[in-house]
Design a protein around this motif. Structure first.
Motif, PDB file in Angstrom:
ATOM      1  N   SER A  26       0.828  -1.204   0.000  1.00  0.00           N
ATOM      2  CA  SER A  26       0.000   0.000   0.000  1.00  0.00           C
ATOM      3  C   SER A  26       0.862   1.253   0.000  1.00  0.00           C
ATOM      4  N   TYR A  30       1.430   4.019  -3.099  1.00  0.00           N
ATOM      5  CA  TYR A  30       1.066   5.402  -2.765  1.00  0.00           C
ATOM      6  C   TYR A  30       2.223   6.352  -3.080  1.00  0.00           C
ATOM      7  N   GLU A  31       3.431   5.960  -2.710  1.00  0.00           N
ATOM      8  CA  GLU A  31       4.601   6.804  -2.951  1.00  0.00           C
ATOM      9  C   GLU A  31       4.895   6.990  -4.438  1.00  0.00           C
ATOM     10  N   LYS A  35       1.211  13.727  -6.720  1.00  0.00           N
ATOM     11  CA  LYS A  35       0.653  14.450  -5.566  1.00  0.00           C
ATOM     12  C   LYS A  35      -0.853  14.598  -5.664  1.00  0.00           C
ATOM     13  N   GLN A  38      -2.423  11.303  -4.684  1.00  0.00           N
ATOM     14  CA  GLN A  38      -2.216  11.102  -3.253  1.00  0.00           C
ATOM     15  C   GLN A  38      -3.218  11.925  -2.440  1.00  0.00           C
ATOM     16  N   ASP A  39      -3.334  13.197  -2.776  1.00  0.00           N
ATOM     17  CA  ASP A  39      -4.230  14.089  -2.031  1.00  0.00           C
ATOM     18  C   ASP A  39      -5.692  13.660  -2.164  1.00  0.00           C
ATOM     19  N   GLN A  40      -6.103  13.325  -3.372  1.00  0.00           N
ATOM     20  CA  GLN A  40      -7.486  12.893  -3.606  1.00  0.00           C
ATOM     21  C   GLN A  40      -7.819  11.648  -2.788  1.00  0.00           C
ATOM     22  N   TRP A  41      -6.918  10.700  -2.796  1.00  0.00           N
ATOM     23  CA  TRP A  41      -7.126   9.437  -2.082  1.00  0.00           C
ATOM     24  C   TRP A  41      -7.181   9.673  -0.580  1.00  0.00           C
ATOM     25  N   LYS A  42      -6.261  10.487  -0.073  1.00  0.00           N
ATOM     26  CA  LYS A  42      -6.246  10.776   1.363  1.00  0.00           C
ATOM     27  C   LYS A  42      -7.526  11.491   1.795  1.00  0.00           C
ATOM     28  N   GLN A  43      -7.961  12.442   1.002  1.00  0.00           N
ATOM     29  CA  GLN A  43      -9.174  13.194   1.344  1.00  0.00           C
ATOM     30  C   GLN A  43     -10.422  12.321   1.266  1.00  0.00           C
ATOM     31  N   GLN A  46      -8.842   7.073   2.008  1.00  0.00           N
ATOM     32  CA  GLN A  46      -7.843   6.041   1.707  1.00  0.00           C
ATOM     33  C   GLN A  46      -8.460   4.647   1.563  1.00  0.00           C
ATOM     34  N   LYS A  48      -9.318   1.028   0.627  1.00  0.00           N
ATOM     35  CA  LYS A  48      -8.479  -0.099   0.204  1.00  0.00           C
ATOM     36  C   LYS A  48      -9.309  -1.372   0.199  1.00  0.00           C
TER      37      LYS A  48
END
Length: 112
Positions: A26, A30-31, A35, A38-43, A46, A48
């Protein structure tokens, strides 16, 4: 947005080993995401899913599909310190990406 992690069922990983390999996959995928993804998924929380993979070959084939589609992905190889031989492919993460894009790679697999 989601991420799918495909873990091998054919190599006899214990539950703890499985959890660690899924986490490695995961974070590694993600890395590799840009960006914006990453930001969209975090907001979005996340999201899974963990899916059953049948073989090393299957994980490599799915990885190639993800690469062709431009979806972030990561194949994980174990370091071999505990249960598995060094270099054993254990898991593949696909995404973060839009649900339908991830499903185009992993949608035929069963939930773990």
């Amino acid at each position: 947005m989601k991420q799918a992690i495909v873990a091998r069922t054919d190599i006899g990983m214990g539950q703890g080993k499985l959890a660690v390999q899924v986490a490695h996959a995961s974070l590694s995928a993600y890395e590799k995401a840009d960006k914006g993804l990453q930001d969209q998924w975090k907001q979005g929380g996340q999201k899974k899913v963990v899916l059953k993979g049948q073989s090393e070959r299957q994980l490599h084939e799915l990885s190639e599909i993800a690469k062709r589609e431009g979806i972030p992905s990561a194949v994980i190889r174990d370091a071999g310190h505990t249960q598995l031989e060094p270099g054993t492919v254990t898991a593949l993460a696909v995404g973060p990406a839009a649900d339908d894009r991830v499903d185009s790679v992993t949608g035929e697999l069963s939930l773990f």
